[in-house]
Write an enzyme that holds these catalytic residues in place. Sequence first.
Site, PDB file in Angstrom:
ATOM      1  N   GLU A  99      46.692  79.470  35.410  1.00  0.00           N
ATOM      2  CA  GLU A  99      46.663  78.594  36.597  1.00  0.00           C
ATOM      3  C   GLU A  99      45.694  79.135  37.639  1.00  0.00           C
ATOM      4  O   GLU A  99      45.760  80.313  38.007  1.00  0.00           O
ATOM      5  CB  GLU A  99      48.082  78.496  37.180  1.00  0.00           C
ATOM      6  CG  GLU A  99      48.176  77.846  38.540  1.00  0.00           C
ATOM      7  CD  GLU A  99      47.668  76.417  38.546  1.00  0.00           C
ATOM      8  OE1 GLU A  99      46.783  76.120  39.370  1.00  0.00           O
ATOM      9  OE2 GLU A  99      48.146  75.611  37.724  1.00  0.00           O
ATOM     10  N   VAL A 137      43.018  70.291  33.715  1.00  0.00           N
ATOM     11  CA  VAL A 137      42.587  70.536  35.094  1.00  0.00           C
ATOM     12  C   VAL A 137      42.266  69.240  35.829  1.00  0.00           C
ATOM     13  O   VAL A 137      41.563  69.238  36.819  1.00  0.00           O
ATOM     14  CB  VAL A 137      41.351  71.463  35.125  1.00  0.00           C
ATOM     15  CG1 VAL A 137      41.715  72.844  34.638  1.00  0.00           C
ATOM     16  CG2 VAL A 137      40.217  70.877  34.294  1.00  0.00           C
ATOM     17  N   ASP A 159      42.708  54.694  39.256  1.00  0.00           N
ATOM     18  CA  ASP A 159      42.049  55.977  39.023  1.00  0.00           C
ATOM     19  C   ASP A 159      40.583  56.000  39.426  1.00  0.00           C
ATOM     20  O   ASP A 159      40.005  57.079  39.567  1.00  0.00           O
ATOM     21  CB  ASP A 159      42.159  56.355  37.535  1.00  0.00           C
ATOM     22  CG  ASP A 159      43.590  56.670  37.127  1.00  0.00           C
ATOM     23  OD1 ASP A 159      44.478  56.608  37.991  1.00  0.00           O
ATOM     24  OD2 ASP A 159      43.808  56.990  35.945  1.00  0.00           O
ATOM     25  N   ALA A 171      50.015  55.898  37.345  1.00  0.00           N
ATOM     26  CA  ALA A 171      50.080  54.515  36.881  1.00  0.00           C
ATOM     27  C   ALA A 171      50.822  53.623  37.865  1.00  0.00           C
ATOM     28  O   ALA A 171      50.397  52.493  38.139  1.00  0.00           O
ATOM     29  CB  ALA A 171      50.760  54.466  35.507  1.00  0.00           C
ATOM     30  N   HIS A 228      81.861  59.970  39.861  1.00  0.00           N
ATOM     31  CA  HIS A 228      82.128  61.312  39.345  1.00  0.00           C
ATOM     32  C   HIS A 228      82.539  61.204  37.877  1.00  0.00           C
ATOM     33  O   HIS A 228      83.323  60.326  37.520  1.00  0.00           O
ATOM     34  CB  HIS A 228      83.245  61.970  40.158  1.00  0.00           C
ATOM     35  CG  HIS A 228      83.727  63.261  39.586  1.00  0.00           C
ATOM     36  ND1 HIS A 228      83.079  64.463  39.808  1.00  0.00           N
ATOM     37  CD2 HIS A 228      84.784  63.546  38.773  1.00  0.00           C
ATOM     38  CE1 HIS A 228      83.723  65.423  39.173  1.00  0.00           C
ATOM     39  NE2 HIS A 228      84.776  64.892  38.543  1.00  0.00           N
TER      40      HIS A 228
END
Length: 263
Positions: A11, A77, A118, A126, A250
């Site tokens: 990274e 990337v 894009d 999207a 619940h």
Amino acid sequence: SYFGTQVTIIEGMDRILPNMDREISQNLKMIMKKRGVEIYNNAMVQGLEEDGELTAVHFKQKDEDKTISAQYVLCSVGRGPNTQGLFGDDATPDMERGRILVDEHFQSSIPGVYAIGDCVIGMQLAHTASAQGIVTAEYLAGHEPSIDLAVVPACVYTDPEIASVGLTEADGKARDIPVKVGKCTLFANARTMIAGTGRSFMKVVAHAQTGVLLGAQLMCEHATDMIGQLSQAIANGMTARQLLAAMRPHPTFEEALGEALEE
């Protein structure tokens, strides 16, 4: 070992998921390291070369040269707009690094030519493109927009899932907005105990004075399915108290959201 395969992440930023809440990044890193995933932050790939049947990845981390060989290498990337050759030489709108520049109504510099998704500057998602298309069509028909394009949920399909929308606590402080954060860890959540899932939490960010919900960060089972109701609440200016008006069943993961809102 992740599903029986050794995985390494390289990274470039100082943490994984750098655009999300820091606690999400820290939590995911702990989970992945526990599963045997190696993570190198502040690291930049310098090149690749064949290493027998493997591929050697050369990268630099803190001025130290390192190499890892792997059977598969995935480059993630980001993406670029595929606009090359889209327009004729005499009919090309104003562009920036391949992206079409548009105004607040998504109209390009050529009157009557609109662009969304894009190929314009913004989030490459999207659902963002779909919403932009609807809002543009409404504008052309003379209607007010039915979708708030400023409220964009983002989802990461890890295990556990991650979903975020609106401001984080750090965003609020950076913008000098007084915020209050409610958080619930799911260790005692009944559904989480039944499912046997790992480290999970939910956070909601509200205006400290008005209680209006400004953001939410979820890291838990079905987070991507629950973020929609929080996006709706933010888009409609709802308060944490208003979201608490409805009881939650619940046992569910969603009960933890109620506890975060109560806090």
